[in-house]
Design an enzyme around this catalytic site. Structure first.
Site, PDB file in Angstrom:
ATOM      1  N   HIS A 117       1.586  -7.340   5.822  1.00 58.89           N
ATOM      2  CA  HIS A 117       2.281  -7.172   4.750  1.00 58.89           C
ATOM      3  C   HIS A 117       2.969  -5.723   4.409  1.00 58.89           C
ATOM      4  O   HIS A 117       3.676  -5.330   3.598  1.00 58.89           O
ATOM      5  CB  HIS A 117       1.358  -7.205   3.475  1.00 58.89           C
ATOM      6  CG  HIS A 117       0.173  -6.528   3.306  1.00 58.89           C
ATOM      7  ND1 HIS A 117      -0.644  -6.473   2.241  1.00 58.89           N
ATOM      8  CD2 HIS A 117      -0.243  -5.741   4.291  1.00 58.89           C
ATOM      9  CE1 HIS A 117      -1.509  -5.742   2.649  1.00 58.89           C
ATOM     10  NE2 HIS A 117      -1.589  -5.356   3.562  1.00 58.89           N
ATOM     11  N   HIS A 118       2.844  -4.867   5.744  1.00 62.53           N
ATOM     12  CA  HIS A 118       3.219  -3.360   5.669  1.00 62.53           C
ATOM     13  C   HIS A 118       4.439  -3.322   6.148  1.00 62.53           C
ATOM     14  O   HIS A 118       5.284  -2.471   6.251  1.00 62.53           O
ATOM     15  CB  HIS A 118       2.309  -2.538   6.176  1.00 62.53           C
ATOM     16  CG  HIS A 118       1.084  -2.208   5.499  1.00 62.53           C
ATOM     17  ND1 HIS A 118       0.892  -2.248   4.174  1.00 62.53           N
ATOM     18  CD2 HIS A 118      -0.344  -2.390   6.163  1.00 62.53           C
ATOM     19  CE1 HIS A 118      -0.252  -2.114   4.026  1.00 62.53           C
ATOM     20  NE2 HIS A 118      -1.277  -2.201   4.756  1.00 62.53           N
TER      21      HIS A 118
END
Length: 299
Positions: A117-118
């Site tokens: 998710h980064h």
């Protein structure tokens, strides 16, 4: 329930804090138990460059494809980058795509991987070169909600879907932790250090109806093990029992609303990798359970 996994996820990362052996250990633990029909599925394709382009910019993908990431790019990724990792991460994105498709067909599926998710559209960050969750949602082409319960804010995902009203982004995370820049999602709950089980579960129980109100056709659950009290990169101090109840709340919400649920593992960096493996395995087993009713009711 279909569970997707590849032994290629055990990346060689000398001296790195990310225990990529956890994927193999979780798979072995699941396969050693009397599990439901379906088993682990390893026959899925790497995400195509065309699918990746639904989320990621052409210039960034060209760098990955031609192994021309700059030193700054690699420093931001915080990985000992080698060219072979590009295809390994493409496979992990492919696993989430396949699991999302299975969830839409069967109602529920899981991926022993993913939760990257980064990763932003035009660069990677924090161990995440590609955003598997965003790509899988774009490939599925459905209204979706992201329930991101990794200890770290889902910054890349929030930014990717910032102007997309078909995707609801919910992140509940440790506020004073990585990443420093936390773009606003649709629902963000930044918790104080040491929040503990009761506060965490009460806030989660209150937040899930807002997720359902967004009318998703698919829920993507990032079931990070790093809120655990002995995680090296987290400080929320949840117990294993608290994390199990977290899982039950999410699963019950999706089932109660008859919304397909796909789970990805996201982070987990306990001092003893066996703790991370136990937490992740319990998440999959809760999904496979006949009726995982949540026991926690907020005051």
């Amino acid at each position: 329930m279909k569970v997707f996994y590849s032994p290629r996820y055990e990346f060689t990362l000398p001296g790195h804090i990310w225990p990529t052996a956890k994927y193999r250990l979780i798979a072995q633990r699941l396969e050693s138990r009397d599990r439901r029909a379906g088993g682990l599925i390893s026959s899925f394709a790497e995400a195509s460059w065309e699918d990746l382009a639904l989320v990621h910019g052409a210039e960034y993908l060209a760098k990955l494809r031609t192994s021309t990431l700059t030193p700054d790019d690699i420093a931001t990724l915080e990985l000992p980058w080698v060219p072979a990792l590009a295809d390994g991460f493409r496979l992990m994105v492919g696993g989430t795509i396949a699991a999302a498709a299975a969830a839409l067909q069967d109602g529920m599926a899981a991926h022993l991987g993913g939760g990257l998710h980064h990763a932003f559209a035009n660069h990677g960050e924090g161990f995440c070169p590609l955003n598997d969750v965003a790509v899988a949602i774009r490939v599925a082409g459905r209204r979706a909600a992201i329930v991101d319960l990794d200890v770290h804010h889902g910054n890349g995902t929030a930014m990717i879907f910032e102007r997309d009203d078909t995707v609801f982004t919910f992140s509940m995370h440790q506020q004073h932790n990585y990443p420093f820049f936390k773009p606003r999602g649709d629902l963000d709950i930044g918790l104080e250090n040491g929040a503990g089980d009761d506060r965490y579960l009460s806030l989660l129980a209150g937040a899930l109806p807002r997720v359902l109100d967004s009318r998703p056709e698919l829920i993507v659950y990032l079931a990070g093990a790093d809120p655990y009290e002995h995680d090296r990169l987290g400080g929320l101090r949840l117990t294993k029992a608290g994390l199990a109840e977290r899982d039950r709340l999410v699963i019950a919400a999706a089932r109660g609303a008859d919304i397909p649920l796909v789970t990805v593992l996201a982070g987990g960096y306990a001092a003893d990798v066996a703790d991370t493996v136990e937490i992740h395995t319990a998440t999959i087993e809760a999904m496979e359970g006949a009726d995982p009713r949540p026991r926690y009711l907020p005051a």
